[in-house]
Design a protein around this motif. Structure first.
Motif, short mmCIF file in Angstrom:
data_model
loop_
_atom_site.label_atom_id
_atom_site.label_comp_id
_atom_site.label_asym_id
_atom_site.label_seq_id
_atom_site.Cartn_x
_atom_site.Cartn_y
_atom_site.Cartn_z
N LEU A 45 0.80 -1.22 0.00
CA LEU A 45 0.00 0.00 0.00
C LEU A 45 0.84 1.28 0.00
O LEU A 45 0.27 2.37 -0.03
N LYS A 46 2.14 1.17 0.03
CA LYS A 46 2.98 2.35 0.19
C LYS A 46 2.83 3.36 -0.94
O LYS A 46 3.08 4.56 -0.75
N ARG A 47 2.41 2.94 -2.10
CA ARG A 47 2.22 3.88 -3.21
C ARG A 47 0.78 4.33 -3.34
O ARG A 47 0.42 5.00 -4.30
N ARG A 48 -0.04 3.99 -2.37
CA ARG A 48 -1.45 4.34 -2.40
C ARG A 48 -1.75 5.46 -1.41
O ARG A 48 -1.03 5.66 -0.43
N SER A 49 -2.84 6.18 -1.68
CA SER A 49 -3.30 7.23 -0.78
C SER A 49 -4.59 6.79 -0.11
O SER A 49 -5.34 5.98 -0.65
N VAL A 50 -4.86 7.34 1.06
CA VAL A 50 -6.06 6.99 1.79
C VAL A 50 -6.61 8.24 2.48
O VAL A 50 -5.85 9.10 2.90
N TRP A 51 -7.92 8.30 2.57
CA TRP A 51 -8.60 9.40 3.28
C TRP A 51 -9.37 8.80 4.44
O TRP A 51 -10.20 7.90 4.25
N GLU A 52 -9.10 9.29 5.63
CA GLU A 52 -9.84 8.90 6.83
C GLU A 52 -10.73 10.09 7.18
O GLU A 52 -10.27 11.06 7.78
N PRO A 53 -12.03 10.08 6.83
CA PRO A 53 -12.87 11.28 6.93
C PRO A 53 -13.63 11.44 8.24
O PRO A 53 -14.38 12.40 8.38
N ARG A 62 -3.23 7.09 12.35
CA ARG A 62 -1.83 6.76 12.65
C ARG A 62 -1.44 5.37 12.14
O ARG A 62 -0.42 5.23 11.45
N PRO A 63 -2.19 4.31 12.43
CA PRO A 63 -1.81 3.02 11.84
C PRO A 63 -1.96 2.98 10.33
O PRO A 63 -1.21 2.26 9.66
N LEU A 64 -2.90 3.74 9.76
CA LEU A 64 -2.97 3.80 8.30
C LEU A 64 -1.67 4.34 7.72
O LEU A 64 -1.21 3.89 6.66
N ALA A 65 -1.05 5.29 8.42
CA ALA A 65 0.21 5.87 7.94
C ALA A 65 1.36 4.86 7.98
O ALA A 65 2.38 5.08 7.32
N GLU A 66 1.21 3.79 8.72
CA GLU A 66 2.23 2.74 8.73
C GLU A 66 2.22 1.95 7.42
O GLU A 66 3.21 1.31 7.08
N TYR A 67 1.12 1.98 6.70
CA TYR A 67 0.96 1.18 5.49
C TYR A 67 0.86 2.03 4.23
O TYR A 67 1.48 1.71 3.21
N PHE A 68 0.07 3.11 4.27
CA PHE A 68 -0.16 3.93 3.09
C PHE A 68 0.92 5.01 2.95
O PHE A 68 1.45 5.51 3.94
N GLY A 69 1.17 5.38 1.69
CA GLY A 69 2.14 6.43 1.44
C GLY A 69 1.64 7.81 1.80
O GLY A 69 2.39 8.66 2.25
N THR A 70 0.34 8.05 1.59
CA THR A 70 -0.26 9.35 1.87
C THR A 70 -1.56 9.15 2.64
O THR A 70 -2.40 8.35 2.23
N VAL A 71 -1.72 9.88 3.74
CA VAL A 71 -2.92 9.78 4.56
C VAL A 71 -3.53 11.18 4.73
O VAL A 71 -2.85 12.11 5.19
N ARG A 72 -4.78 11.31 4.34
CA ARG A 72 -5.54 12.54 4.60
C ARG A 72 -6.49 12.27 5.77
O ARG A 72 -7.29 11.34 5.71
N ALA A 73 -6.39 13.06 6.80
CA ALA A 73 -7.22 12.87 8.00
C ALA A 73 -8.10 14.09 8.19
O ALA A 73 -7.61 15.21 8.28
N SER A 74 -9.42 13.86 8.27
CA SER A 74 -10.34 14.97 8.46
C SER A 74 -11.48 14.53 9.36
O SER A 74 -11.74 13.34 9.56
N VAL A 84 -10.45 20.06 9.29
CA VAL A 84 -11.86 20.11 9.69
C VAL A 84 -12.71 20.24 8.42
O VAL A 84 -12.71 21.29 7.77
N THR A 85 -13.39 19.16 8.08
CA THR A 85 -14.17 19.09 6.84
C THR A 85 -15.39 18.22 7.05
O THR A 85 -15.30 17.17 7.71
N THR A 102 -12.60 4.26 7.14
CA THR A 102 -13.03 4.98 8.33
C THR A 102 -13.97 4.14 9.18
O THR A 102 -14.47 3.09 8.75
N ASN A 103 -14.20 4.62 10.38
CA ASN A 103 -15.22 4.11 11.30
C ASN A 103 -16.27 5.22 11.37
O ASN A 103 -16.15 6.15 12.16
N PRO A 104 -17.31 5.16 10.54
CA PRO A 104 -18.23 6.29 10.41
C PRO A 104 -19.23 6.34 11.56
O PRO A 104 -19.48 5.33 12.23
N PRO A 105 -19.85 7.50 11.79
CA PRO A 105 -20.97 7.55 12.73
C PRO A 105 -22.03 6.54 12.27
O PRO A 105 -22.40 6.52 11.09
#
Length: 242
Positions: A45-53, A62-74, A84-85, A102-105
């Motif tokens: 997954l190091k060349r992949r991006s992920v969004w945790e919304p 934080r654990p996503l950043a151990e695997y993915f190359g890019t992590v967007r956290a909002s 904040v989004t 993500t773990n959504p509402p």
């Protein structure tokens, strides 16, 4: 001994509005998903991006950043240290990331799935209560039209508590009854949709017990709770990984 429940102590816990249904995710549960994706879906997954919304206090990011190359956290709520989004405003957006994880509402889970599938190029993974797979309306509106590619059922319990992250089996300093240990009667699953190459049938897999193997030092916050007669190690460290 009785835990000190003074205002100063209790303020160390981040409390979000009740409507946000904030139940922080133990990091081991995120690592279990990433291991599955690398072994069965994506490869490295190091060349992949992920969004945790719905990132809360970044316990999943934080654990996503151990695997993915890019992590967007909002998050829609300003817990701190993240963008904040309101993710659901992106409902008509174009793909912007490889994965949304993500773990959504719980009450907004279907809306999160719908938005995530529009903004993710590769796939979507939602951590949900197993009971979320039930429901006639959900079957009619979602599963019959766009069934998930995978459902990953945890064979062990993933302990998630409202507004705080406590290690499974450790003393919960915020419980109403002093000395209560962190536990859960709720079971959880990862539900995965692939953006391309999906099948019409959902594949059910089990995540074998991995709690102890996938824990890391520093996974659990120290809430700084002390007893009346002095610090109690099990309370004081918030149940840090052993």
């Amino acid at each position: 001994m009785t835990a000190n429940r003074s205002t100063a102590v209790m303020q160390r816990r981040r409390v979000a509005p009740e409507a946000l249904d904030y139940f922080p995710t133990p990091p081991f549960a995120t690592r279990a998903l990433c291991e599955f994706l690398e072994a069965n879906v994506t490869g490295c997954l190091k060349r992949r991006s992920v969004w945790e919304p719905a990132c809360g206090e970044l316990h999943m990011a934080r654990p996503l950043a151990e695997y993915f190359g890019t992590v967007r956290a909002s998050d829609v709520h300003p817990y701190g240290g993240h963008e904040v989004t309101d993710f659901l405003f992106f409902g008509h957006g174009e793909p912007q990331t490889d994965w949304v994880i993500t773990n959504p509402p719980f009450r907004l889970a279907e809306a999160f799935v719908d938005t995530a599938r529009k903004v993710a190029r590769g796939g979507v993974a939602m951590l949900l209560r197993s009971a979320w797979l039930e429901g006639e309306e959900r079957l009619a509106n979602l599963f019959s039209k766009t069934p998930p590619d995978y459902v990953l059922q945890f064979a062990e319990r993933v302990v998630m508590l409202e507004g705080r992250l406590i290690r499974k089996g450790a003393a919960d300093p915020f419980a109403e009854k002093p000395g209560t240990r962190a536990s859960s009667a709720t079971s959880y699953v990862w539900v995965i949709w692939l953006a391309e190459g999906g099948r019409a049938d959902t594949r059910l897999r089990w995540i074998a017990p991995c709690f102890e193997r996938l824990e890391r030092v520093g996974d659990y916050p120290s809430y700084g709770v002390a007893t009346v007669d002095g610090p109690d190690s099990d309370l004081f460290d918030g149940g840090s990984a052993q």
